[in-house]
Design a protein around this motif. Structure first.
Motif: not given
Length: 210
Positions: A122-125, A91-94
């Motif tokens: 990816s982020q969230g959905a 991960t890198a932040g969010a």
């Protein structure tokens, strides 16, 4: 994964991988998981690779972010497909990211063997991924996973710039629902290729820890 791996029956591969991975797990810090799937139609990047197929895989995830595994399925007309992969996820932040390398050996048809590098975020959905291969071409895909009542819906869109043949776009919608320890899914998939009809796929899958 030897004897060689190409000579192992399809259902023996997960067991062999579980034994070999278990031998080194004491020195590593992660977990082994496996999966089995029965599908009415094996569709890969919008194209039919086989009709009804039994598929199996096993994966090792280390806490460092390194992972490796294998997956196999019946394919037409090459007999069996065996995917061997290794990668790193973090991960890198969010933002979550994933990079890796995958080989596609075909035990009954070595002329179809290929290899590919991939990178995804990816982020969230939402997720996006690019896969590149000197053997097969470049594939760019985006997807979104959304809840729909008691189901999970995934919308997928991809563009394949192939080395041999016509470039094309594929798109699909997949609905998945857990049922008594299994995951039931229903997919509708199509491409923009001329005279290519849409495909429907029903699958039942099970994840497990050896």
């Amino acid at each position: 994964m030897k004897r060689t791996l190409k000579s192992l029956p399809i259902l023996a591969i997960p067991a062999a991988l579980a034994l070999s991975t278990g031998a080194v797990q004491a020195e590593l810090d992660g977990k082994v998981t496996g999966n089995l799937t029965a599908t009415s139609n094996y569709v890969w990047r919008g194209q039919e690779a086989a009709g009804a197929a039994l598929q199996a895989g096993i994966n090792y995830d280390d806490k460092t972010g390194i992972y490796a595994g294998a997956w196999t399925s019946k394919v037409d007309p090459s007999g069996n497909e065996l995917d061997l992969y290794i990668g790193y996820a973090g991960t890198a932040g969010a933002i979550e990211y994933d990079v890796g390398f995958i080989m596609y050996p075909y035990p009954q048809n070595s002329a179809a063997n290929a290899e590919e590098f991939y990178a995804g975020i990816s982020q969230g959905a939402f997720a996006a991924k690019i896969s590149t291969s000197s053997d097969m071409g470049d594939y760019i895909e985006v997807s979104a996973v959304l809840p729909v009542k008691r189901w999970e819906m995934m919308v997928h869109f991809g563009h394949y710039s192939v080395e041999v043949g016509d470039d094309y776009v594929d798109y699909s919608v997949t609905f998945t629902k857990p049922m008594q320890g299994y995951d039931m899914s229903f997919m509708i998939s199509d491409t923009d290729l001329d005279d290519d009809a849409y495909r429907t796929v029903v699958s039942v899958s099970k994840d497990f820890q050896p």
